[in-house]
Design a protein around this motif. Sequence first.
Motif, PDB file in Angstrom:
ATOM      1  N   ALA A   1       0.836  -1.206   0.000  1.00 26.90           N
ATOM      2  CA  ALA A   1       0.000   0.000   0.000  1.00 26.90           C
ATOM      3  C   ALA A   1       0.868   1.252   0.000  1.00 26.90           C
ATOM      4  CB  ALA A   1      -0.933  -0.014   1.209  1.00 26.90           C
ATOM      5  N   ALA A   2       1.926   1.251   0.800  1.00 25.36           N
ATOM      6  CA  ALA A   2       2.832   2.404   0.840  1.00 25.36           C
ATOM      7  C   ALA A   2       3.478   2.630  -0.523  1.00 25.36           C
ATOM      8  CB  ALA A   2       3.902   2.191   1.909  1.00 25.36           C
ATOM      9  N   LEU A   3       3.881   1.549  -1.197  1.00 27.77           N
ATOM     10  CA  LEU A   3       4.463   1.658  -2.533  1.00 27.77           C
ATOM     11  C   LEU A   3       3.473   2.303  -3.500  1.00 27.77           C
ATOM     12  CD1 LEU A   3       6.506   0.876  -4.832  1.00 27.77           C
ATOM     13  CD2 LEU A   3       5.276  -1.301  -4.959  1.00 27.77           C
ATOM     14  N   LEU A   4       2.227   1.826  -3.498  1.00 27.84           N
ATOM     15  CA  LEU A   4       1.225   2.324  -4.443  1.00 27.84           C
ATOM     16  C   LEU A   4       0.849   3.765  -4.148  1.00 27.84           C
ATOM     17  CD1 LEU A   4      -1.030  -0.853  -4.649  1.00 27.84           C
ATOM     18  CD2 LEU A   4       0.854  -0.177  -6.159  1.00 27.84           C
ATOM     19  N   ILE A   5       0.771   4.111  -2.876  1.00 27.76           N
ATOM     20  CA  ILE A   5       0.482   5.502  -2.504  1.00 27.76           C
ATOM     21  C   ILE A   5       1.597   6.414  -3.007  1.00 27.76           C
ATOM     22  CG2 ILE A   5       0.287   7.094  -0.542  1.00 27.76           C
ATOM     23  CD1 ILE A   5      -1.183   4.802   0.933  1.00 27.76           C
ATOM     24  N   GLY A   6       2.823   5.949  -2.887  1.00 24.03           N
ATOM     25  CA  GLY A   6       3.941   6.733  -3.403  1.00 24.03           C
ATOM     26  C   GLY A   6       3.840   6.932  -4.909  1.00 24.03           C
ATOM     27  N   LEU A   7       3.448   5.881  -5.632  1.00 19.39           N
ATOM     28  CA  LEU A   7       3.317   5.996  -7.083  1.00 19.39           C
ATOM     29  C   LEU A   7       2.183   6.942  -7.471  1.00 19.39           C
ATOM     30  CD1 LEU A   7       3.782   2.248  -8.117  1.00 19.39           C
ATOM     31  CD2 LEU A   7       5.429   4.114  -8.385  1.00 19.39           C
ATOM     32  N   ALA A   8       1.137   6.998  -6.644  1.00 22.00           N
ATOM     33  CA  ALA A   8      -0.015   7.856  -6.940  1.00 22.00           C
ATOM     34  C   ALA A   8       0.176   9.284  -6.468  1.00 22.00           C
ATOM     35  CB  ALA A   8      -1.276   7.266  -6.296  1.00 22.00           C
ATOM     36  N   SER A   9       1.237   9.539  -5.725  1.00 17.57           N
ATOM     37  CA  SER A   9       1.378  10.833  -5.053  1.00 17.57           C
ATOM     38  C   SER A   9       1.545  12.003  -6.014  1.00 17.57           C
ATOM     39  CB  SER A   9       2.560  10.802  -4.077  1.00 17.57           C
ATOM     40  OG  SER A   9       3.783  10.582  -4.779  1.00 17.57           O
ATOM     41  N   GLY A  10       2.037  11.727  -7.215  1.00 15.18           N
ATOM     42  CA  GLY A  10       2.220  12.815  -8.170  1.00 15.18           C
ATOM     43  C   GLY A  10       0.956  13.213  -8.900  1.00 15.18           C
ATOM     44  N   GLY A  11      -0.141  12.505  -8.679  1.00 10.18           N
ATOM     45  CA  GLY A  11      -1.405  12.857  -9.300  1.00 10.18           C
ATOM     46  C   GLY A  11      -1.881  11.894 -10.360  1.00 10.18           C
ATOM     47  N   GLY A  12      -1.008  11.004 -10.836  1.00  4.80           N
ATOM     48  CA  GLY A  12      -1.417  10.030 -11.841  1.00  4.80           C
ATOM     49  C   GLY A  12      -2.093   8.830 -11.216  1.00  4.80           C
ATOM     50  N   ASN A  13      -3.100   8.280 -11.899  1.00  8.24           N
ATOM     51  CA  ASN A  13      -3.751   7.070 -11.417  1.00  8.24           C
ATOM     52  C   ASN A  13      -2.822   5.871 -11.567  1.00  8.24           C
ATOM     53  OD1 ASN A  13      -6.144   8.529 -10.937  1.00  8.24           O
ATOM     54  ND2 ASN A  13      -6.711   8.335 -13.096  1.00  8.24           N
ATOM     55  N   VAL A  14      -2.932   4.920 -10.656  1.00 12.37           N
ATOM     56  CA  VAL A  14      -2.084   3.727 -10.642  1.00 12.37           C
ATOM     57  C   VAL A  14      -2.960   2.501 -10.833  1.00 12.37           C
ATOM     58  CG1 VAL A  14      -0.477   2.339  -9.278  1.00 12.37           C
ATOM     59  CG2 VAL A  14      -0.435   4.837  -9.095  1.00 12.37           C
ATOM     60  N   VAL A  15      -2.628   1.667 -11.811  1.00 11.04           N
ATOM     61  CA  VAL A  15      -3.336   0.405 -12.035  1.00 11.04           C
ATOM     62  C   VAL A  15      -2.409  -0.740 -11.659  1.00 11.04           C
ATOM     63  CG1 VAL A  15      -4.427  -1.124 -13.719  1.00 11.04           C
ATOM     64  CG2 VAL A  15      -4.809   1.347 -13.844  1.00 11.04           C
ATOM     65  N   VAL A  16      -2.929  -1.663 -10.862  1.00  9.08           N
ATOM     66  CA  VAL A  16      -2.167  -2.802 -10.359  1.00  9.08           C
ATOM     67  C   VAL A  16      -2.786  -4.088 -10.894  1.00  9.08           C
ATOM     68  CG1 VAL A  16      -1.349  -3.998  -8.302  1.00  9.08           C
ATOM     69  CG2 VAL A  16      -1.735  -1.513  -8.233  1.00  9.08           C
ATOM     70  N   LEU A  17      -1.999  -4.918 -11.561  1.00  8.38           N
ATOM     71  CA  LEU A  17      -2.451  -6.251 -11.964  1.00  8.38           C
ATOM     72  C   LEU A  17      -1.820  -7.250 -11.006  1.00  8.38           C
ATOM     73  CD1 LEU A  17      -4.298  -7.039 -14.395  1.00  8.38           C
ATOM     74  CD2 LEU A  17      -3.362  -4.728 -14.517  1.00  8.38           C
ATOM     75  N   ALA A  18      -2.654  -7.821 -10.146  1.00  9.96           N
ATOM     76  CA  ALA A  18      -2.126  -8.729  -9.129  1.00  9.96           C
ATOM     77  C   ALA A  18      -3.147  -9.828  -8.848  1.00  9.96           C
ATOM     78  CB  ALA A  18      -1.724  -7.944  -7.877  1.00  9.96           C
ATOM     79  N   HIS A  19      -3.468 -10.084  -7.589  1.00 12.33           N
ATOM     80  CA  HIS A  19      -4.154 -11.318  -7.211  1.00 12.33           C
ATOM     81  C   HIS A  19      -5.335 -11.044  -6.277  1.00 12.33           C
ATOM     82  CE1 HIS A  19      -0.610 -13.246  -8.937  1.00 12.33           C
ATOM     83  NE2 HIS A  19       0.049 -12.273  -8.344  1.00 12.33           N
ATOM     84  N   GLY A  20      -6.332 -11.921  -6.377  1.00  9.15           N
ATOM     85  CA  GLY A  20      -7.587 -11.683  -5.693  1.00  9.15           C
ATOM     86  C   GLY A  20      -7.472 -11.442  -4.199  1.00  9.15           C
ATOM     87  N   PHE A  21      -6.907 -12.395  -3.457  1.00 12.22           N
ATOM     88  CA  PHE A  21      -6.896 -12.241  -2.008  1.00 12.22           C
ATOM     89  C   PHE A  21      -5.893 -11.201  -1.562  1.00 12.22           C
ATOM     90  CE2 PHE A  21      -5.899 -13.217   2.400  1.00 12.22           C
ATOM     91  CZ  PHE A  21      -7.176 -13.234   2.938  1.00 12.22           C
ATOM     92  N   PHE A  22      -4.721 -11.174  -2.188  1.00 10.21           N
ATOM     93  CA  PHE A  22      -3.744 -10.185  -1.740  1.00 10.21           C
ATOM     94  C   PHE A  22      -4.215  -8.771  -2.078  1.00 10.21           C
ATOM     95  CE2 PHE A  22       0.277  -7.838  -1.481  1.00 10.21           C
ATOM     96  CZ  PHE A  22       0.622  -8.199  -0.184  1.00 10.21           C
ATOM     97  N   ASN A  23      -4.911  -8.586  -3.190  1.00  9.04           N
ATOM     98  CA  ASN A  23      -5.517  -7.282  -3.461  1.00  9.04           C
ATOM     99  C   ASN A  23      -6.472  -6.885  -2.337  1.00  9.04           C
ATOM    100  OD1 ASN A  23      -4.151  -6.869  -5.834  1.00  9.04           O
ATOM    101  ND2 ASN A  23      -5.905  -7.191  -7.174  1.00  9.04           N
ATOM    102  N   HIS A  24      -7.190  -7.872  -1.798  1.00 13.10           N
ATOM    103  CA  HIS A  24      -8.084  -7.606  -0.666  1.00 13.10           C
ATOM    104  C   HIS A  24      -7.285  -7.092   0.532  1.00 13.10           C
ATOM    105  CE1 HIS A  24     -11.047  -8.204   2.492  1.00 13.10           C
ATOM    106  NE2 HIS A  24     -10.247  -9.063   3.084  1.00 13.10           N
ATOM    107  N   LEU A  25      -6.152  -7.726   0.815  1.00  9.82           N
ATOM    108  CA  LEU A  25      -5.320  -7.282   1.936  1.00  9.82           C
ATOM    109  C   LEU A  25      -4.756  -5.883   1.682  1.00  9.82           C
ATOM    110  CD1 LEU A  25      -3.284 -10.481   2.926  1.00  9.82           C
ATOM    111  CD2 LEU A  25      -5.408  -9.599   3.921  1.00  9.82           C
ATOM    112  N   VAL A  26      -4.346  -5.608   0.451  1.00 11.85           N
ATOM    113  CA  VAL A  26      -3.847  -4.276   0.127  1.00 11.85           C
ATOM    114  C   VAL A  26      -4.955  -3.244   0.287  1.00 11.85           C
ATOM    115  CG1 VAL A  26      -2.888  -2.815  -1.706  1.00 11.85           C
ATOM    116  CG2 VAL A  26      -2.059  -5.155  -1.415  1.00 11.85           C
ATOM    117  N   GLY A  27      -6.163  -3.593  -0.117  1.00  7.03           N
ATOM    118  CA  GLY A  27      -7.288  -2.685   0.071  1.00  7.03           C
ATOM    119  C   GLY A  27      -7.529  -2.362   1.533  1.00  7.03           C
TER     120      GLY A  27
END
Length: 205
Positions: free
Chosen positions: A152-178
Motif C-alpha cells: 500500500a505504501a508503494l502504491l500511494i507513493g506511485l499515486a502521489s504525483g497525481g497520476g492514477n495507478v493500475v495494479v495487476l495482481a491477485h484476488g486475495f492479496f488485493n483484498h489485503l492491500v485494500g
Amino acid sequence: MDSGLTTRPHGDADASPGAIILARHGEPALSRKVRLTAAGYREFWARYEVGGIVPGQAPPDRLRRFVAECGVIVSSTRLRAIESARTLVGEQVFDHHDVLIEAPLPPPNFPSWIKLSPRIWGFVARLWWWYFDHHEGQETRAEAEARADRAAALLIGLASGGGNVVVLAHGFFNHLVGRALKRRGWRLAESEGYKYWSMRRFERG
C-alpha cells in the motif's frame, strides 16, 4: 460507459493523489475441473503459481480505459499477472513487484480419501491459514498483512504525483492491500468484486 476517471498530470508534486485501481489477473491456463487430495492440491497450487493465463483473452473494455488514462501500471512478479498486464499495454515497459504476489495457500492435512475441487480447496486452505495460522513454514497471515501494508505504501507513493495507478495482481492479496489502504485513509470508491479481470478503485479521503 464512462470510466469515471479524470486523467491527472503524472509527476506533479502539487497535484492531489491519483486513484489506485487494484485489478485481478485474467483466467489462469490451468483447469479446475478436477478433484484432488490435499497433496494433489499442493501440487496444483505450485503449478498455478508459476503458470500464465489462457491465451487470447480480451480484458474488459473498461479496464482498458482505466489503463489508458493511468499514470503508472505495475504487476506482481507472477507470470499470470505479468501476462495480464501485457495484454493491456503491449510492449510498454512496466515494473513487476514481489511485494504484490499472492499470499500462500497450503491446504490442511485432511485424509487422502477426501477429494475436493481446487475452488473448494482454496476456500478451505485460506480459512485454515487465516484463522488457524496454518502456513507450513510459508508466509503467515501476520507477515502477509505486513507485506500488504508495504505494498500500500508503494502504491500511494506511485499515486502521489497525481497520476492514477493500475495494479495487476491477485484476488486475495488485493483484498489485503485494500484493507491496508483503508487504514491509511483511502476509501473504496468502486468495486467489481474479485473475479478475473475485476477492479476495485480507491481514492484518497
